[in-house]
Motif scaffolding. Sequence first.
Motif, PDB file in Angstrom:
ATOM      1  N   PRO A 114       0.746  -7.225  23.634  1.00  0.00           N
ATOM      2  CA  PRO A 114       1.371  -5.896  23.660  1.00  0.00           C
ATOM      3  C   PRO A 114       2.754  -5.884  24.304  1.00  0.00           C
ATOM      4  CG  PRO A 114      -0.496  -6.027  25.197  1.00  0.00           C
ATOM      5  CD  PRO A 114      -0.547  -7.252  24.342  1.00  0.00           C
ATOM      6  N   THR A 115       2.992  -6.754  25.273  1.00  0.00           N
ATOM      7  CA  THR A 115       4.319  -6.766  25.901  1.00  0.00           C
ATOM      8  C   THR A 115       5.387  -7.218  24.918  1.00  0.00           C
ATOM      9  OG1 THR A 115       3.841  -8.994  26.747  1.00  0.00           O
ATOM     10  CG2 THR A 115       3.416  -7.138  28.219  1.00  0.00           C
ATOM     11  N   VAL A 116       5.030  -8.155  24.043  1.00  0.00           N
ATOM     12  CA  VAL A 116       5.971  -8.593  23.007  1.00  0.00           C
ATOM     13  C   VAL A 116       6.161  -7.493  21.969  1.00  0.00           C
ATOM     14  CG1 VAL A 116       6.376 -10.272  21.159  1.00  0.00           C
ATOM     15  CG2 VAL A 116       5.390 -11.014  23.338  1.00  0.00           C
ATOM     16  N   ALA A 117       5.060  -6.852  21.566  1.00  0.00           N
ATOM     17  CA  ALA A 117       5.137  -5.803  20.548  1.00  0.00           C
ATOM     18  C   ALA A 117       5.971  -4.614  21.024  1.00  0.00           C
ATOM     19  CB  ALA A 117       3.725  -5.350  20.168  1.00  0.00           C
ATOM     20  N   GLN A 118       5.982  -4.374  22.351  1.00  0.00           N
ATOM     21  CA  GLN A 118       6.715  -3.224  22.872  1.00  0.00           C
ATOM     22  C   GLN A 118       8.093  -3.604  23.417  1.00  0.00           C
ATOM     23  OE1 GLN A 118       3.875  -1.723  25.728  1.00  0.00           O
ATOM     24  NE2 GLN A 118       2.301  -1.490  24.149  1.00  0.00           N
ATOM     25  N   HIS A 119       8.523  -4.823  23.102  1.00  0.00           N
ATOM     26  CA  HIS A 119       9.861  -5.252  23.539  1.00  0.00           C
ATOM     27  C   HIS A 119      10.920  -4.356  22.905  1.00  0.00           C
ATOM     28  CE1 HIS A 119      13.365  -7.832  24.170  1.00  0.00           C
ATOM     29  NE2 HIS A 119      12.640  -8.503  25.067  1.00  0.00           N
ATOM     30  N   PRO A 120      11.921  -3.960  23.650  1.00  0.00           N
ATOM     31  CA  PRO A 120      12.940  -3.042  23.099  1.00  0.00           C
ATOM     32  C   PRO A 120      13.709  -3.607  21.912  1.00  0.00           C
ATOM     33  CG  PRO A 120      13.594  -3.896  25.256  1.00  0.00           C
ATOM     34  CD  PRO A 120      12.168  -4.267  25.072  1.00  0.00           C
ATOM     35  N   HIS A 121      13.744  -4.929  21.753  1.00  0.00           N
ATOM     36  CA  HIS A 121      14.503  -5.525  20.653  1.00  0.00           C
ATOM     37  C   HIS A 121      13.607  -6.060  19.532  1.00  0.00           C
ATOM     38  CE1 HIS A 121      18.038  -5.057  23.081  1.00  0.00           C
ATOM     39  NE2 HIS A 121      17.584  -5.861  24.043  1.00  0.00           N
ATOM     40  N   ILE A 122      12.333  -5.664  19.532  1.00  0.00           N
ATOM     41  CA  ILE A 122      11.433  -6.097  18.467  1.00  0.00           C
ATOM     42  C   ILE A 122      11.932  -5.529  17.139  1.00  0.00           C
ATOM     43  CG2 ILE A 122       9.865  -4.136  18.734  1.00  0.00           C
ATOM     44  CD1 ILE A 122       8.561  -7.616  18.052  1.00  0.00           C
ATOM     45  N   PRO A 123      11.998  -6.307  16.074  1.00  0.00           N
ATOM     46  CA  PRO A 123      12.455  -5.782  14.768  1.00  0.00           C
ATOM     47  C   PRO A 123      11.542  -4.661  14.276  1.00  0.00           C
ATOM     48  CG  PRO A 123      12.423  -8.184  14.765  1.00  0.00           C
ATOM     49  CD  PRO A 123      11.737  -7.759  16.022  1.00  0.00           C
ATOM     50  N   LYS A 124      12.146  -3.643  13.697  1.00  0.00           N
ATOM     51  CA  LYS A 124      11.399  -2.510  13.154  1.00  0.00           C
ATOM     52  C   LYS A 124      11.330  -2.622  11.628  1.00  0.00           C
ATOM     53  CE  LYS A 124      11.249  -0.542  17.269  1.00  0.00           C
ATOM     54  NZ  LYS A 124      10.006  -0.365  18.037  1.00  0.00           N
ATOM     55  N   PHE A 125      10.295  -2.041  11.074  1.00  0.00           N
ATOM     56  CA  PHE A 125      10.144  -2.023   9.616  1.00  0.00           C
ATOM     57  C   PHE A 125      11.043  -0.933   9.047  1.00  0.00           C
ATOM     58  CE2 PHE A 125       8.170  -0.961   5.589  1.00  0.00           C
ATOM     59  CZ  PHE A 125       7.843  -2.201   5.068  1.00  0.00           C
ATOM     60  N   GLN A 126      12.009  -1.343   8.233  1.00  0.00           N
ATOM     61  CA  GLN A 126      12.986  -0.423   7.663  1.00  0.00           C
ATOM     62  C   GLN A 126      12.617  -0.119   6.216  1.00  0.00           C
ATOM     63  OE1 GLN A 126      15.274   0.930   9.541  1.00  0.00           O
ATOM     64  NE2 GLN A 126      14.901  -0.392  11.332  1.00  0.00           N
ATOM     65  N   ILE A 127      12.387   1.142   5.915  1.00  0.00           N
ATOM     66  CA  ILE A 127      12.036   1.554   4.557  1.00  0.00           C
ATOM     67  C   ILE A 127      13.303   1.707   3.734  1.00  0.00           C
ATOM     68  CG2 ILE A 127      10.949   3.361   3.166  1.00  0.00           C
ATOM     69  CD1 ILE A 127       9.099   3.929   5.481  1.00  0.00           C
ATOM     70  N   ASP A 128      13.349   1.052   2.587  1.00  0.00           N
ATOM     71  CA  ASP A 128      14.524   1.105   1.713  1.00  0.00           C
ATOM     72  C   ASP A 128      14.552   2.399   0.909  1.00  0.00           C
ATOM     73  OD1 ASP A 128      15.366  -1.444   2.497  1.00  0.00           O
ATOM     74  OD2 ASP A 128      14.069  -2.406   1.007  1.00  0.00           O
ATOM     75  N   SER A 129      15.733   2.705   0.389  1.00  0.00           N
ATOM     76  CA  SER A 129      15.858   3.846  -0.515  1.00  0.00           C
ATOM     77  C   SER A 129      15.214   3.506  -1.855  1.00  0.00           C
ATOM     78  CB  SER A 129      17.333   4.203  -0.721  1.00  0.00           C
ATOM     79  OG  SER A 129      18.025   3.092  -1.290  1.00  0.00           O
ATOM     80  N   ALA A 130      15.102   4.484  -2.727  1.00  0.00           N
ATOM     81  CA  ALA A 130      14.373   4.311  -3.985  1.00  0.00           C
ATOM     82  C   ALA A 130      14.891   3.158  -4.822  1.00  0.00           C
ATOM     83  CB  ALA A 130      14.400   5.611  -4.781  1.00  0.00           C
ATOM     84  N   MET A 131      16.201   3.067  -5.032  1.00  0.00           N
ATOM     85  CA  MET A 131      16.771   2.011  -5.880  1.00  0.00           C
ATOM     86  C   MET A 131      16.741   0.666  -5.183  1.00  0.00           C
ATOM     87  SD  MET A 131      17.397   3.261  -8.772  1.00  0.00           S
ATOM     88  CE  MET A 131      18.302   1.859  -9.424  1.00  0.00           C
ATOM     89  N   SER A 132      16.970   0.661  -3.885  1.00  0.00           N
ATOM     90  CA  SER A 132      17.023  -0.600  -3.145  1.00  0.00           C
ATOM     91  C   SER A 132      15.663  -1.279  -3.064  1.00  0.00           C
ATOM     92  CB  SER A 132      17.551  -0.356  -1.729  1.00  0.00           C
ATOM     93  OG  SER A 132      18.833   0.205  -1.768  1.00  0.00           O
TER      94      SER A 132
END
Length: 347
Positions: free
Chosen positions: A299-317
């Motif tokens: 959990p400490t790794v998962a809650q790291h402030p610089h952990i990559p986030k899942f970015q949802i793309d736009s419809a065409m992308s």
Amino acid sequence: NMGEIRCYLYPVHSSKSFLITPSLASSMYLMVMYFITGAYQEVYKMVESCVSEDLTSEELQIFNQLEFLGNDNHPDAHACRLKLSAVTVGLGESAMKCPWSVYEEMLEYVKKYDYVSSACRLTTEEELLLLKMSTPSFGYRLPTELVNRNSYVSAVNNISSLPTDKTLSIKIGIEKPPVIENFDCGADTSILDNPKNCMISSKLFGAAYSRPEEDQVAFGGLRALEFINAALDHGVEVTSSSYGFPLMYDLLVGTVQFKLHPNDKVHNWGRILVRLVPPSDFKRKSAEMSALRILSENPTVAQHPHIPKFQIDSAMSKFKGMFQGKDAVSRVLAELHTFLTKQSIRS
């Protein structure tokens, strides 16, 4: 259907140890009250005095209230319902037809037999009768529990006529125990070693993922409960677009603030869902499953402030990225690989 009757008056016996029931309707009403309050031994004792071939509308109305007590799963409650089924079996279909399945009640009674109180246990003759009445749904065979119970009770019933120099043996069936796969069967370091070569080939689940709205899941209540119930009913799989890798990743890193109780930790909900994935998912080493395993147990790794986030793309992308290997799932796994292999994180 009660007519002018609004209450029942029960005289107390001179010994002051029990009530006297002046009519069948009053006996049935007292039995229902005992059932509601969990006084199962009193119910069991009253069953035989609450039977009639011809019920008045008043008595029938009281008897019908037993239908609403069918969800009482106490071991003694099963015994009381079965006792009533046994004493009313000779009355025909139209009189006092019990509103529950003898088969289902008998199965639960046998499973919980060790916890049924001695005062509520059925006699050998009653069990044999009820076992004959226990018929499963069409196309299904009688469960091993009931087959074994029938063999045992039949043997007990016949043992009195057995000569003293003879013994009696019974054949017991054994069901093959279910195979339970071990989620913690070993470490999966795919996300650390070479994530590109062990990603799940199809990325449609990432493109179709729609992140839950905060007002739907973050404040508890009925909407949050409906959301988690829908996830459990649907089934949690890594490749599910609604309840798969993207949702579990968002929960583990705190992007989706799901809570049922104000003190809930979002990371714990992610861990629960990860452990609910089927064996076909967690037995196969993949970058997605490896990432979920590592984040759920750290959990400490998962809650790291610089952990990559899942970015949802736009419809065409979404669709362009899928064919170019730059979809949302591939990107977050590549970024997570870089993040987790940093010396500061690994240490």
